[in-house]
Motif scaffolding. Structure first.
Motif, PDB file in Angstrom:
ATOM      1  N   ILE A 127       5.403  27.501 -14.820  1.00 32.05           N
ATOM      2  CA  ILE A 127       5.559  28.158 -13.514  1.00 32.05           C
ATOM      3  C   ILE A 127       4.218  28.240 -12.790  1.00 32.05           C
ATOM      4  N   GLN A 128       3.150  28.434 -13.538  1.00 29.50           N
ATOM      5  CA  GLN A 128       1.819  28.523 -12.932  1.00 29.50           C
ATOM      6  C   GLN A 128       1.393  27.223 -12.249  1.00 29.50           C
ATOM      7  N   GLN A 129       2.103  26.137 -12.504  1.00 26.08           N
ATOM      8  CA  GLN A 129       1.748  24.831 -11.932  1.00 26.08           C
ATOM      9  C   GLN A 129       2.630  24.422 -10.749  1.00 26.08           C
ATOM     10  N   VAL A 130       3.685  25.174 -10.460  1.00 31.55           N
ATOM     11  CA  VAL A 130       4.655  24.712  -9.461  1.00 31.55           C
ATOM     12  C   VAL A 130       4.066  24.626  -8.058  1.00 31.55           C
ATOM     13  N   GLY A 131       3.010  25.401  -7.794  1.00 28.64           N
ATOM     14  CA  GLY A 131       2.403  25.380  -6.467  1.00 28.64           C
ATOM     15  C   GLY A 131       1.844  24.021  -6.079  1.00 28.64           C
ATOM     16  N   ILE A 132       1.552  23.196  -7.067  1.00 26.03           N
ATOM     17  CA  ILE A 132       1.065  21.834  -6.788  1.00 26.03           C
ATOM     18  C   ILE A 132       2.119  21.062  -6.008  1.00 26.03           C
ATOM     19  N   PHE A 133       3.365  21.274  -6.357  1.00 28.08           N
ATOM     20  CA  PHE A 133       4.459  20.572  -5.701  1.00 28.08           C
ATOM     21  C   PHE A 133       5.081  21.379  -4.563  1.00 28.08           C
ATOM     22  N   ARG A 134       5.110  22.712  -4.740  1.00 30.40           N
ATOM     23  CA  ARG A 134       5.797  23.543  -3.756  1.00 30.40           C
ATOM     24  C   ARG A 134       5.171  24.942  -3.760  1.00 30.40           C
ATOM     25  N   PRO A 135       4.235  25.209  -2.875  1.00 30.18           N
ATOM     26  CA  PRO A 135       3.491  26.475  -2.898  1.00 30.18           C
ATOM     27  C   PRO A 135       4.368  27.723  -2.903  1.00 30.18           C
ATOM     28  N   GLU A 136       5.432  27.735  -2.096  1.00 28.23           N
ATOM     29  CA  GLU A 136       6.254  28.943  -2.012  1.00 28.23           C
ATOM     30  C   GLU A 136       7.026  29.213  -3.295  1.00 28.23           C
ATOM     31  N   ALA A 137       7.183  28.191  -4.137  1.00 30.64           N
ATOM     32  CA  ALA A 137       7.918  28.373  -5.385  1.00 30.64           C
ATOM     33  C   ALA A 137       7.175  29.288  -6.354  1.00 30.64           C
ATOM     34  N   SER A 138       5.884  29.457  -6.144  1.00 36.76           N
ATOM     35  CA  SER A 138       5.116  30.377  -6.981  1.00 36.76           C
ATOM     36  C   SER A 138       5.625  31.809  -6.814  1.00 36.76           C
ATOM     37  N   ASN A 139       6.256  32.070  -5.674  1.00 37.13           N
ATOM     38  CA  ASN A 139       6.764  33.415  -5.387  1.00 37.13           C
ATOM     39  C   ASN A 139       8.263  33.567  -5.646  1.00 37.13           C
ATOM     40  N   TRP A 140       8.893  32.532  -6.173  1.00 33.96           N
ATOM     41  CA  TRP A 140      10.308  32.660  -6.522  1.00 33.96           C
ATOM     42  C   TRP A 140      10.470  33.732  -7.599  1.00 33.96           C
TER      43      TRP A 140
ATOM     44  N   TRP B  94      18.998  24.375 -18.484  1.00 31.97           N
ATOM     45  CA  TRP B  94      19.163  24.152 -17.048  1.00 31.97           C
ATOM     46  C   TRP B  94      18.332  25.150 -16.254  1.00 31.97           C
ATOM     47  N   CYS B  95      18.136  24.820 -14.991  1.00 35.61           N
ATOM     48  CA  CYS B  95      17.436  25.709 -14.073  1.00 35.61           C
ATOM     49  C   CYS B  95      18.197  25.706 -12.755  1.00 35.61           C
ATOM     50  N   MET B  96      18.685  26.871 -12.357  1.00 38.31           N
ATOM     51  CA  MET B  96      19.446  26.992 -11.115  1.00 38.31           C
ATOM     52  C   MET B  96      18.492  27.116  -9.923  1.00 38.31           C
ATOM     53  N   PRO B  97      19.001  26.921  -8.712  1.00 40.79           N
ATOM     54  CA  PRO B  97      18.166  27.097  -7.517  1.00 40.79           C
ATOM     55  C   PRO B  97      17.464  28.451  -7.527  1.00 40.79           C
ATOM     56  N   GLY B  98      16.203  28.450  -7.126  1.00 39.14           N
ATOM     57  CA  GLY B  98      15.448  29.691  -7.093  1.00 39.14           C
ATOM     58  C   GLY B  98      14.772  30.040  -8.396  1.00 39.14           C
ATOM     59  N   GLY B  99      14.922  29.197  -9.437  1.00 43.01           N
ATOM     60  CA  GLY B  99      14.177  29.400 -10.671  1.00 43.01           C
ATOM     61  C   GLY B  99      14.855  30.189 -11.758  1.00 43.01           C
ATOM     62  N   LYS B 100      16.172  30.130 -11.860  1.00 46.31           N
ATOM     63  CA  LYS B 100      16.908  30.841 -12.904  1.00 46.31           C
ATOM     64  C   LYS B 100      17.152  29.892 -14.075  1.00 46.31           C
ATOM     65  N   ILE B 101      16.455  30.131 -15.193  1.00 41.14           N
ATOM     66  CA  ILE B 101      16.403  29.180 -16.304  1.00 41.14           C
ATOM     67  C   ILE B 101      17.157  29.686 -17.527  1.00 41.14           C
ATOM     68  N   ALA B 102      17.803  28.748 -18.226  1.00 39.67           N
ATOM     69  CA  ALA B 102      18.436  29.047 -19.506  1.00 39.67           C
ATOM     70  C   ALA B 102      18.150  27.912 -20.481  1.00 39.67           C
TER      71      ALA B 102
END
Length: 279
Positions: free
Chosen positions: A92-105, A120-128
């Motif tokens: 998660i600490q690396q997602v800003g490289i691809f999508r800055p706002e995703a750091s705040n999901w 899987w990972c649902m929209p918005g960062g919900k992981i199982a």
């Protein structure tokens, strides 16, 4: 009314639907290209907003988590859960490289007790992550990072929204045509998301993008990106001669996948070496 007149009316109506659907779509670039060079333009329908899909995903995730908790199947192994969450947090600490706002999901990760080899990972960062994957694949930390990074990449690229957009656009045309043909009701946003997440296969394009972004996320987080290759080899070995793992049933694997992963891993190897040197 004659059949030819009906056919003409349906054809004209279909054309009108197509124009309406296309007018409601916009070409977007959901992520930066990164070192792996994912830069495809995506077409998203105005009928399916990012916020609406994330809200629906959060509701479905909460329901699944609640059911798992009631069954004693939520994060039942403390050490296992801590391992998964620690790896995920580094990614998660690396997602800003691809999508800055995703750091705040509002990222959330849980381990679900299930024999299925799945994650899987649902929209918005919900992981199982399912215990079946951990027990049967026996992944190293780097291989587990490859799995989770791959699924996170689907969310970053909004592949679900892209697929749901296509479904909803199709349903729009069908709902109009149903006035003439008497067809049944079409799927709503919730059922469309469920289909995309748990039933329908991803396209080869989506899989290739998730592979490449996942490899880079792992490398930047300090995990050997070459582990993605050994991970898929394990997946393939598990399915040989047996029922295909659920993970693979919704993740079509092309013959060139190993070669593509190897190329992507080699491209980001310097990032891994740099990150590993800091640890």
């Amino acid at each position: 009314m004659k059949k030819t007149a009906i056919s003409r009316r349906i054809a004209n109506l279909g054309l009108a639907c197509a124009i309406t659907i296309l007018a409601g779509c916009a070409a977007v670039q959901t992520t930066g290209s990164g070192e792996v060079g994912v830069d495809r333009k995506q077409y998203m329908s105005g009928m399916v907003s990012e916020a609406a899909l994330e809200q629906e995903a959060a509701q479905q995730y909460a329901t699944l988590v609640g059911q798992a908790k009631a069954q004693g199947a939520l994060d039942s192994d403390a050490a296992q859960t801590q391992r998964v969450k620690a790896i995920t947090q580094k990614l998660i600490q690396q997602v800003g490289i691809f999508r800055p706002e995703a750091s705040n999901w509002k990222w959330e990760t849980h381990v679900l007790t299930s024999d299925e080899v799945n994650a899987w990972c649902m929209p918005g960062g919900k992981i199982a992550v399912y215990t079946g994957l951990i027990k049967q694949i026996k992944p190293t930390d780097a291989e587990l990072a490859a799995v989770i990074g791959h699924e996170m990449a689907h969310a970053l690229r909004e592949h679900s929204r892209e697929q749901v957009s296509q479904q909803m656009a199709t349903n729009l045309g069908l709902s109009v045509l149903s006035a003439i043909t008497g067809a049944g009701p079409t799927a709503d946003l919730g059922s469309a998301l469920s289909d995309v997440m748990f039933t329908l296969p991803n396209s080869r394009t989506h899989e290739a993008e998730a592979d490449r972004i996942g490899v880079e996320l792992a490398a930047r987080a300090g995990y050997d990106p070459r582990a993605a290759v050994t991970l898929w080899q394990k997946m393939g070995a598990l399915s040989a001669g047996n029922a295909q793992p659920e993970f693979l049933s919704t993740h079509p694997s092309a013959a060139s996948r190993s070669a593509d992963l190897t190329a992507a891993a080699n491209k980001v190897l310097p990032l891994y070496e740099q990150a590993a040197g800091k640890q």
